[in-house]
Design an enzyme around this catalytic site. Structure first.
Site, PDB file in Angstrom:
ATOM      1  N   ASP A  24       0.933  -1.258  -0.101  1.00  0.00           N
ATOM      2  CA  ASP A  24      -0.105  -0.167   0.073  1.00  0.00           C
ATOM      3  C   ASP A  24       0.781   1.259   0.146  1.00  0.00           C
ATOM      4  O   ASP A  24       1.259   2.072   1.121  1.00  0.00           O
ATOM      5  CB  ASP A  24      -0.849   0.092   0.978  1.00  0.00           C
ATOM      6  CG  ASP A  24      -1.869   1.156   1.217  1.00  0.00           C
ATOM      7  OD1 ASP A  24      -2.279   1.628   0.082  1.00  0.00           O
ATOM      8  OD2 ASP A  24      -2.827   1.236   2.039  1.00  0.00           O
ATOM      9  N   CYS A  44       0.511   4.701   2.130  1.00  0.00           N
ATOM     10  CA  CYS A  44      -0.438   4.550   3.034  1.00  0.00           C
ATOM     11  C   CYS A  44       0.068   5.793   4.116  1.00  0.00           C
ATOM     12  O   CYS A  44       1.290   5.783   4.327  1.00  0.00           O
ATOM     13  CB  CYS A  44      -0.360   3.153   3.767  1.00  0.00           C
ATOM     14  SG  CYS A  44      -1.643   3.083   5.200  1.00  0.00           S
ATOM     15  N   HIS A  87       3.503   6.911   5.652  1.00  0.00           N
ATOM     16  CA  HIS A  87       4.336   6.094   6.401  1.00  0.00           C
ATOM     17  C   HIS A  87       4.362   4.784   5.517  1.00  0.00           C
ATOM     18  O   HIS A  87       5.051   3.713   6.349  1.00  0.00           O
ATOM     19  CB  HIS A  87       3.719   5.687   7.704  1.00  0.00           C
ATOM     20  CG  HIS A  87       2.241   5.332   7.789  1.00  0.00           C
ATOM     21  ND1 HIS A  87       1.247   5.912   8.517  1.00  0.00           N
ATOM     22  CD2 HIS A  87       1.640   4.142   6.964  1.00  0.00           C
ATOM     23  CE1 HIS A  87       0.096   5.396   8.367  1.00  0.00           C
ATOM     24  NE2 HIS A  87       0.361   4.485   7.402  1.00  0.00           N
ATOM     25  N   ASN A  88       4.672   4.607   4.289  1.00  0.00           N
ATOM     26  CA  ASN A  88       4.880   3.715   3.291  1.00  0.00           C
ATOM     27  C   ASN A  88       5.357   4.230   2.152  1.00  0.00           C
ATOM     28  O   ASN A  88       4.864   4.491   1.280  1.00  0.00           O
ATOM     29  CB  ASN A  88       3.698   2.725   2.873  1.00  0.00           C
ATOM     30  CG  ASN A  88       3.251   1.639   3.940  1.00  0.00           C
ATOM     31  OD1 ASN A  88       3.854   1.431   4.987  1.00  0.00           O
ATOM     32  ND2 ASN A  88       2.503   0.864   3.585  1.00  0.00           N
ATOM     33  N   HIS A 137       4.326   4.323  13.634  1.00  0.00           N
ATOM     34  CA  HIS A 137       3.003   4.768  12.715  1.00  0.00           C
ATOM     35  C   HIS A 137       1.775   4.329  13.416  1.00  0.00           C
ATOM     36  O   HIS A 137       0.587   5.258  13.153  1.00  0.00           O
ATOM     37  CB  HIS A 137       2.967   4.239  11.220  1.00  0.00           C
ATOM     38  CG  HIS A 137       2.341   3.066  11.078  1.00  0.00           C
ATOM     39  ND1 HIS A 137       2.714   1.590  11.782  1.00  0.00           N
ATOM     40  CD2 HIS A 137       1.435   2.594  10.437  1.00  0.00           C
ATOM     41  CE1 HIS A 137       2.105   0.809  11.220  1.00  0.00           C
ATOM     42  NE2 HIS A 137       1.189   1.344  10.467  1.00  0.00           N
ATOM     43  N   GLY A 141      -3.367   1.090  14.642  1.00  0.00           N
ATOM     44  CA  GLY A 141      -4.261  -0.091  15.233  1.00  0.00           C
ATOM     45  C   GLY A 141      -3.539  -1.290  15.098  1.00  0.00           C
ATOM     46  O   GLY A 141      -4.204  -2.582  15.407  1.00  0.00           O
TER      47      GLY A 141
END
Length: 418
Positions: free
Chosen positions: A98, A101, A335-336, A409, A412
């Site tokens: 991703d 992201c 963060h990717n 990051h 969750g």
């Protein structure tokens, strides 16, 4: 023997796997975490980050952030900086499927008291206007050709079509458009998977939340005010998403290409095929870098369209313009990603390709890549909580140079999806 017994304690929050931990390591691997977090990490994290430490051209350390957990090739939370003038490689596993992201945070001048009576209406409309879930399509109807333009132009494409404000670009990493994206380097399959997904959240740990900045949770009022948090129980909106199926296909395409040339053409042997890579300064490496930048720009555009939809929903419900509601971007950060940056190594400034996978860039005060308004404070750092738990707005510091200005990051998960 427990993994922690192999670690050298550098400080209460820095732990090192030395060069001798595994044959082939070129640099030590460091985990940035408390002892409790280190003990809770699964063994795959240590195997993966030590594998990363064996990649050609890696500088200083392979790093894993506090929320590290196993991923594809790199652990989630992995950071690796490659010296592009010393055979450094680029690896899709160090960026993630991703691509870009990331997080965006928006302030309003509304309070909990204003919003509470209409919360169900807000959530229902947001759910309708910002599609979520696997395979969802956005409201933008783009041709394949238009989508190729969008992935080269990023959020600017949206703002030029009245889906945002100029200020939004200034408060987005890379001004919402990273230079060098080349749509000729992406496949038709990637376009097919992405052209109808602009303006959608996706699934997994992606979310859109209406949040409250409670007075007791504001630890630095002066800094919070500079970031736009100024009133008790202020309503903000945070969302977390990326480049959807488009980014996934770009990564898949180039992983397959790298596996075909990595050893036969470039004589690169790796400890895990999921770390498939190519020299950055090679035709394949440069092509992937240009294609990956298209993923970055698609995601910037995706979050820009989502912001546009959020502003419309709030404006409709409260009968005021988004400008009157002061729905302003605090920051948008990935963060990717992998980006060329200048960092000090052994007293010399070097150009490094910094891979951050599940790790947030966190530049400190004075950094010339920051917007003018944050040059003095440092970069806003958005650490998402899991859905319906607290999130954090932090700030980059000068001491961040130890991790190439990278941090956790959140968002969750502390373990693999599987």
């Amino acid at each position: 023997m427990a993994i922690i017994d192999s670690l050298k304690k550098i400080s209460d929050t820095v732990w090192e796997l030395p060069l001798g931990y595994k044959a082939g390591m070129r640099v030590p691997a460091r985990i940035i975490a408390t002892e409790k977090l280190v003990r809770d990490m699964d063994e795959a994290v240590y195997q993966q980050i030590s594998n990363v430490a064996s990649l050609p051209g890696i500088a200083r350390y392979a790093l894993c952030m506090p929320d590290g957990h196993s991923g594809y090739g790199f652990p989630i939370g992995g950071v690796a900086a490659m010296d592009v003038h010393q055979g450094g490689v680029i690896s899709p596993g160090g960026i993630g499927f991703d691509i870009n992201c990331g997080m965006r945070l928006i302030t309003t001048n509304l309070t909990l008291q204003d919003v509470q009576p209409r919360l169900k209406e807000i959530v229902d409309r947001l759910f309708h206007r910002v599609p979520a879930g696997v395979g969802t399509h956005g409201f933008l109807k783009l041709s394949h050709s238009e989508f190729r333009d969008l992935v080269e132009q990023g959020a600017r494409w949206c703002v030029e079509r009245d889906m945002g404000w100029q200020e939004d670009l200034e408060l987005t990493e890379e001004n919402g458009c990273i230079a060098g994206a080349d749509a000729s380097k992406i496949s038709d399959r990637a376009v097919q998977r992405g052209y109808n997904q602009v303006g959608t959240l996706g699934s997994g740990n992606h979310y859109l939340e209406v949040q409250v900045a409670r007075p007791e949770d504001v630890r630095d009022k002066e800094l919070a005010a500079k970031f736009g948090i100024t009133i008790p129980n202020q309503i903000v909106v945070m969302f977390h998403c990326g480049s959807r199926g488009f980014g996934h296909q770009v990564a898949t395409d180039y992983l397959q290409k790298f596996l075909k040339v990595m050893e036969p053409k470039y004589e690169i042997k790796i400890l895990d095929r999921e770390l498939a890579c190519a020299p950055f300064d090679s035709p394949e490496g440069r092509d992937y870098f240009a294609a990956m930048k298209c993923g970055l720009n698609m995601s910037f555009a995706n979050r820009q369209v989502i912001l546009h939809q959020i502003r419309e929903v709030f404006s409709e419900i409260f009968g005021r313009s988004a400008a009157d509601l002061e729905m302003r971007v605090v920051y948008d950060v990935s963060h990717n990603t992998a980006k060329l940056e200048r960092h000090m190594i052994d007293g010399q400034e070097k150009t490094l390709l910094v891979h951050r996978k599940g790790s947030t860039r966190a530049f400190g005060p004075g950094h010339d890549e920051l917007p003018a308004r944050y040059r003095e404070t440092g970069q806003p750092v958005i650490i998402g909580g899991s859905m319906e738990t607290g999130s954090y707005l932090l700030v980059g510091t000068t001491s961040g140079s130890e991790t190439f200005f990278s941090t956790a990051h959140g968002s969750g998960r502390t373990m693999s999806r599987t």
